[in-house]
Structure formats: structure tokens, C-alpha cells
Enzyme design. Structure first.
Site, mmCIF file in Angstrom:
data_model
loop_
_atom_site.group_PDB
_atom_site.id
_atom_site.type_symbol
_atom_site.label_atom_id
_atom_site.label_comp_id
_atom_site.label_asym_id
_atom_site.label_seq_id
_atom_site.Cartn_x
_atom_site.Cartn_y
_atom_site.Cartn_z
ATOM 1 N N LYS A 13 0.901 -1.244 -0.183
ATOM 2 C CA LYS A 13 -0.017 0.076 0.110
ATOM 3 C C LYS A 13 0.894 1.243 -0.204
ATOM 4 O O LYS A 13 0.725 2.175 -0.681
ATOM 5 C CB LYS A 13 -0.909 -0.041 1.295
ATOM 6 C CG LYS A 13 -1.954 -1.186 1.318
ATOM 7 C CD LYS A 13 -2.799 -1.002 2.581
ATOM 8 C CE LYS A 13 -1.823 -1.091 3.819
ATOM 9 N NZ LYS A 13 -1.226 -2.315 4.170
ATOM 10 N N ARG A 89 -10.117 0.160 8.204
ATOM 11 C CA ARG A 89 -9.816 -1.375 8.644
ATOM 12 C C ARG A 89 -10.801 -1.796 9.367
ATOM 13 O O ARG A 89 -10.482 -2.969 9.682
ATOM 14 C CB ARG A 89 -8.487 -0.990 9.294
ATOM 15 C CG ARG A 89 -7.470 -1.962 8.762
ATOM 16 C CD ARG A 89 -6.262 -1.752 9.849
ATOM 17 N NE ARG A 89 -5.297 -0.832 9.325
ATOM 18 C CZ ARG A 89 -4.205 -1.022 8.970
ATOM 19 N NH1 ARG A 89 -3.565 -2.080 8.872
ATOM 20 N NH2 ARG A 89 -3.449 0.031 8.542
ATOM 21 N N ARG A 128 11.927 -5.189 5.083
ATOM 22 C CA ARG A 128 11.645 -3.755 4.947
ATOM 23 C C ARG A 128 12.634 -2.906 5.729
ATOM 24 O O ARG A 128 12.954 -3.032 6.932
ATOM 25 C CB ARG A 128 10.224 -3.488 5.043
ATOM 26 C CG ARG A 128 9.706 -1.978 5.306
ATOM 27 C CD ARG A 128 8.467 -1.704 5.357
ATOM 28 N NE ARG A 128 7.904 -2.304 6.364
ATOM 29 C CZ ARG A 128 6.455 -2.186 6.616
ATOM 30 N NH1 ARG A 128 5.720 -1.608 5.680
ATOM 31 N NH2 ARG A 128 5.815 -2.654 7.529
ATOM 32 N N ARG A 157 10.872 -0.920 11.092
ATOM 33 C CA ARG A 157 9.615 -0.816 12.017
ATOM 34 C C ARG A 157 9.563 -2.037 13.306
ATOM 35 O O ARG A 157 9.692 -3.006 13.107
ATOM 36 C CB ARG A 157 8.253 -0.763 11.149
ATOM 37 C CG ARG A 157 8.129 0.490 10.638
ATOM 38 C CD ARG A 157 6.927 0.648 9.843
ATOM 39 N NE ARG A 157 5.576 -0.008 10.004
ATOM 40 C CZ ARG A 157 4.454 -0.187 9.373
ATOM 41 N NH1 ARG A 157 4.579 0.267 8.243
ATOM 42 N NH2 ARG A 157 3.476 -0.902 9.867
ATOM 43 N N ARG A 168 -0.621 -8.990 13.438
ATOM 44 C CA ARG A 168 -1.188 -8.076 12.204
ATOM 45 C C ARG A 168 -1.938 -8.696 11.305
ATOM 46 O O ARG A 168 -3.092 -8.172 10.697
ATOM 47 C CB ARG A 168 0.004 -7.124 11.751
ATOM 48 C CG ARG A 168 0.387 -5.971 12.528
ATOM 49 C CD ARG A 168 1.676 -5.523 12.191
ATOM 50 N NE ARG A 168 1.801 -5.102 11.271
ATOM 51 C CZ ARG A 168 2.869 -4.680 10.232
ATOM 52 N NH1 ARG A 168 3.928 -5.314 10.655
ATOM 53 N NH2 ARG A 168 2.533 -3.957 9.336
HETATM 54 P P1 AP5 Z 1 4.702 -1.551 1.973
HETATM 55 O O1 AP5 Z 1 4.495 -1.050 0.777
HETATM 56 O O2 AP5 Z 1 5.597 -0.875 2.950
HETATM 57 O O3 AP5 Z 1 3.465 -2.449 2.585
HETATM 58 P P2 AP5 Z 1 2.040 -1.629 2.968
HETATM 59 O O4 AP5 Z 1 1.010 -2.430 2.593
HETATM 60 O O5 AP5 Z 1 2.149 -0.358 3.224
HETATM 61 O O6 AP5 Z 1 2.220 -2.407 4.595
HETATM 62 P P3 AP5 Z 1 2.386 -1.722 6.125
HETATM 63 O O7 AP5 Z 1 3.101 -2.752 6.955
HETATM 64 O O8 AP5 Z 1 2.657 -0.298 6.005
HETATM 65 O O9 AP5 Z 1 0.616 -2.011 6.180
HETATM 66 P P4 AP5 Z 1 -0.060 -2.093 7.599
HETATM 67 O O10 AP5 Z 1 -1.377 -2.221 7.225
HETATM 68 O O11 AP5 Z 1 0.332 -3.339 8.336
HETATM 69 O O12 AP5 Z 1 0.591 -0.957 8.381
HETATM 70 P P5 AP5 Z 1 0.135 0.544 8.618
HETATM 71 O O13 AP5 Z 1 1.297 1.557 8.747
HETATM 72 O O14 AP5 Z 1 -0.935 0.896 7.689
HETATM 73 O O15 AP5 Z 1 5.684 -2.793 1.357
HETATM 74 C C1 AP5 Z 1 6.273 -3.904 2.442
HETATM 75 C C2 AP5 Z 1 7.468 -4.136 1.958
HETATM 76 O O16 AP5 Z 1 7.519 -4.880 0.878
HETATM 77 C C3 AP5 Z 1 8.446 -3.037 1.669
HETATM 78 O O17 AP5 Z 1 9.756 -3.392 2.278
HETATM 79 C C4 AP5 Z 1 8.539 -2.799 0.292
HETATM 80 O O18 AP5 Z 1 9.720 -2.491 -0.436
HETATM 81 C C5 AP5 Z 1 7.990 -4.545 -0.346
HETATM 82 N N1 AP5 Z 1 7.351 -4.407 -1.479
HETATM 83 C C6 AP5 Z 1 6.363 -3.669 -1.664
HETATM 84 N N2 AP5 Z 1 5.526 -4.130 -2.836
HETATM 85 C C7 AP5 Z 1 6.462 -5.369 -3.391
HETATM 86 C C8 AP5 Z 1 6.393 -6.146 -4.492
HETATM 87 N N3 AP5 Z 1 5.191 -5.907 -5.482
HETATM 88 N N4 AP5 Z 1 7.244 -7.167 -4.572
HETATM 89 C C9 AP5 Z 1 8.140 -7.276 -3.676
HETATM 90 N N5 AP5 Z 1 8.380 -6.592 -2.583
HETATM 91 C C10 AP5 Z 1 7.323 -5.393 -2.261
HETATM 92 O O19 AP5 Z 1 -0.429 0.412 10.221
HETATM 93 C C11 AP5 Z 1 0.416 0.194 11.159
HETATM 94 C C12 AP5 Z 1 -0.278 0.051 12.654
HETATM 95 O O20 AP5 Z 1 -0.998 1.060 12.871
HETATM 96 C C13 AP5 Z 1 -1.541 -1.263 12.566
HETATM 97 O O21 AP5 Z 1 -1.149 -2.498 12.646
HETATM 98 C C14 AP5 Z 1 -2.605 -0.621 13.630
HETATM 99 O O22 AP5 Z 1 -1.985 -1.057 14.895
HETATM 100 C C15 AP5 Z 1 -2.343 0.969 13.323
HETATM 101 N N6 AP5 Z 1 -3.503 1.535 12.486
HETATM 102 C C16 AP5 Z 1 -3.232 1.967 11.096
HETATM 103 N N7 AP5 Z 1 -4.218 2.433 10.578
HETATM 104 C C17 AP5 Z 1 -5.311 1.888 11.408
HETATM 105 C C18 AP5 Z 1 -6.899 1.914 11.385
HETATM 106 N N8 AP5 Z 1 -7.457 2.409 10.300
HETATM 107 N N9 AP5 Z 1 -7.350 1.432 12.479
HETATM 108 C C19 AP5 Z 1 -6.655 1.191 13.455
HETATM 109 N N10 AP5 Z 1 -5.554 0.893 13.703
HETATM 110 C C20 AP5 Z 1 -4.631 1.149 12.647
HETATM 111 MG MG MG Z 2 2.196 0.922 4.925
#
Ligand code: AP5
Ligand code: MG
Length: 213
Positions: A13, A89, A128, A157, A168
Site C-alpha cells: 500500500k 480497517r 523492509r 519498523r 497483524r
Molecule cells: P509496503 O508498501 O511498506 O506495504 P504496506 O502495505 O504499506 O504495509 P504496512 O506494513 O505499512 O501495512 P499495515 O497495514 O500493516 O501498516 P500501517 O502502517 O498501515 O511494503 C512492504 C515491504 O514489501 C517493503 O519493504 C516494500 O519494499 C516491499 N514490497 C512492496 N511491494 C512489493 C512487491 N510488489 N514485490 C516485492 N516487494 C514489495 O499500520 C500500522 C499499525 O497502525 C496497524 O497495525 C494498527 O495498529 C495501526 N493502524 C493503522 N491504521 C489503522 C486503522 N485504520 N485503524 C486502527 N489501527 C490502525
Molecule cells: Mg504502509
């Protein structure tokens, strides 16, 4: 354009959002990034968020709905449009977003749903690395920084530890499907194959968004 990007943790994402907002000049709203900034600044909300994020749990809906509403109400959004990343989410958040958008006179135009095989996600998240200065995301194997890079310039992270990642994934798999169905019923969802190289995923998203414009 007013868009959501959805997908499991590690689906890409954030990686795709960075490319989309640059190509289409829209505002990137990542709830995860907002919480991490609040955690780094040790605000009251940051400390609260940390107690959930460090365990791989979701931050309570009322907190998350509040920060998103506040951001969507800012002046720039009507002009630029928005890309929400990591929100909604829970189905309750989806309903709160519907109400917020109606109140602000904004309309959702598309949902990018990045589909990936969950078995590949642990490898993506454990490799990552994030550049300390710019916040740009890389991967040690799949998307390494150019040239000879210094590992000290990057961090991992805290919630990318394998035990936290597992929680997660469980939480997000359980909550995700009803949200997609909510938007599918409105004809807004565009499924994107996420099990391909980063640039190939972006090429597919770009096609969808060019048609939406
Ligand atoms: P990356 O692009 O970083 O993936 P992502 O989908 O953004 O993953 P996140 O870990 O950020 O998602 P998340 O939903 O767990 O975390 P968030 O920060 O939103 O890619 C990942 C890795 O893969 C990178 O190294 C990249 O280079 C590689 N990659 C990407 N595409 C690739 C491909 N095609 N091929 C190979 N490699 C690839 O949330 C974190 C925490 O915050 C949650 O757990 C929760 O506690 C809280 N939170 C956030 N939003 C909410 C909400 N709406 N409600 C409640 N709690 C929330
Ligand atoms: Mg992200």
C-alpha cells in the site's frame, strides 16, 4: 480523485501510494504514518497508539476516525483529492468514513485493492527498511536502495518483528473482507494483482486510475 488503497500488511500500500500521489498529485493520508509520527513525538495520542501498534492490534476506532476526519476537513483536500492508505480497517470505520465524506461534500471514486498471497508477506515485512531522513521505504532484497548503502541510515519498523506481524495479519484478514464487500456493492473496487514486481503493480494501478480521471 478521491481514493482508497487497501491490502494486507506488506501488500505494498505505502509503496504504491508514494507512486500514485506523485503521478496524480493527490494528498496521501496514511493512518499508520500519522500514528508513527505521533509516537515519535510522544504525544498523548502517540503513546496510546503505541500500546496497540506494538502488539499488532488496531488502534480504537474513535481515535482513528477522529484523526482522519480532521485531516479530510483541511482546505487542500477539495482541490487535490485524497488517497487514504490503511483506512478504513474495520466495517465501523467504513461507515464512519461514509458519514464524514457526506458531511464534507466529498465523494469516493475508487478503491484499489492489492491482492497478495499471505505467505509472501512475512518475507516482505521482515526485509523492509526505511530511510531515516526521507521516510522512503525499501526492501533489502526486493527493492534495495541504489548503490552501496549504509545500513545505519535505515531503520526497521518495531511492528515488523515476526510475532507482531503474525498478529497483524490475523487481525487484518478477519476485518478486511466485509470492508471490501461494502465497496464492491457500490461498484468501486478495482482488484490489482500484487504478486508481481513493484513497477508492474504500479503499471496496473496507473491504467485503472487513468480510466477513472
Ligand atoms: P509496503 O508498501 O511498506 O506495504 P504496506 O502495505 O504499506 O504495509 P504496512 O506494513 O505499512 O501495512 P499495515 O497495514 O500493516 O501498516 P500501517 O502502517 O498501515 O511494503 C512492504 C515491504 O514489501 C517493503 O519493504 C516494500 O519494499 C516491499 N514490497 C512492496 N511491494 C512489493 C512487491 N510488489 N514485490 C516485492 N516487494 C514489495 O499500520 C500500522 C499499525 O497502525 C496497524 O497495525 C494498527 O495498529 C495501526 N493502524 C493503522 N491504521 C489503522 C486503522 N485504520 N485503524 C486502527 N489501527 C490502525
Ligand atoms: Mg504502509
Amino acid at each position: 480523485m478521491n481514493l482508497l488503497i487497501m491490502g494486507l500488511p506488506g501488500a505494498g500500500k505505502g509503496t504504491q501510494a508514494a507512486k500514485i500521489v506523485e503521478a496524480f498529485q493527490i494528498a496521501h493520508i496514511s493512518t499508520g504514518d500519522m500514528f508513527r509520527a505521533a509516537m515519535a513525538n510522544e504525544t498523548e495520542m502517540g503513546l496510546l497508539a503505541k500500546s496497540y501498534i506494538s502488539k499488532g492490534e488496531l488502534v480504537p476506532d474513535e481515535v482513528t476516525n477522529g484523526i482522519v476526519k480532521e485531516r479530510l476537513a483541511q482546505d487542500d483536500i477539495k482541490g487535490t483529492g485524497f488517497l487514504l492508505d490503511g483506512y478504513p480497517r474495520t466495517i465501523e470505520q467504513a461507515h464512519a468514513l461514509d458519514a464524514t465524506l457526506a458531511e464534507l461534500g466529498l465523494k469516493l471514486e475508487g478503491v484499489i485493492n492489492i491482492k497478495v498471497d499471505p505467505s509472501s508477506l512475512l518475507e516482505r515485512l521482515s526485509g523492509r527498511i526505511i530511510h531515516k531522513k526521507t521516510g522512503e521505504t525499501f526492501h533489502k532484497v526486493f527493492n534495495p536502495p541504489a548503490g552501496d548503502y549504509n545500513e545505519d541510515d535505515y531503520y526497521q519498523r518495531e511492528d515488523d518483528k515476526p510475532e507482531t506481524v503474525k498478529r497483524r495479519l490475523d487481525v487484518n484478514i478477519a476485518q478486511g473482507e466485509p470492508i471490501i464487500e461494502h465497496y464492491r456493492a457500490q461498484g468501486l473496487v478495482h482488484d490489482i494483482e500484487g504478486n508481481q514486481a513493484i513497477d508492474a503493480v504500479f503499471a496496473d494501478i496507473e491504467k485503472v486510475l487513468t480510466n477513472l480521471k
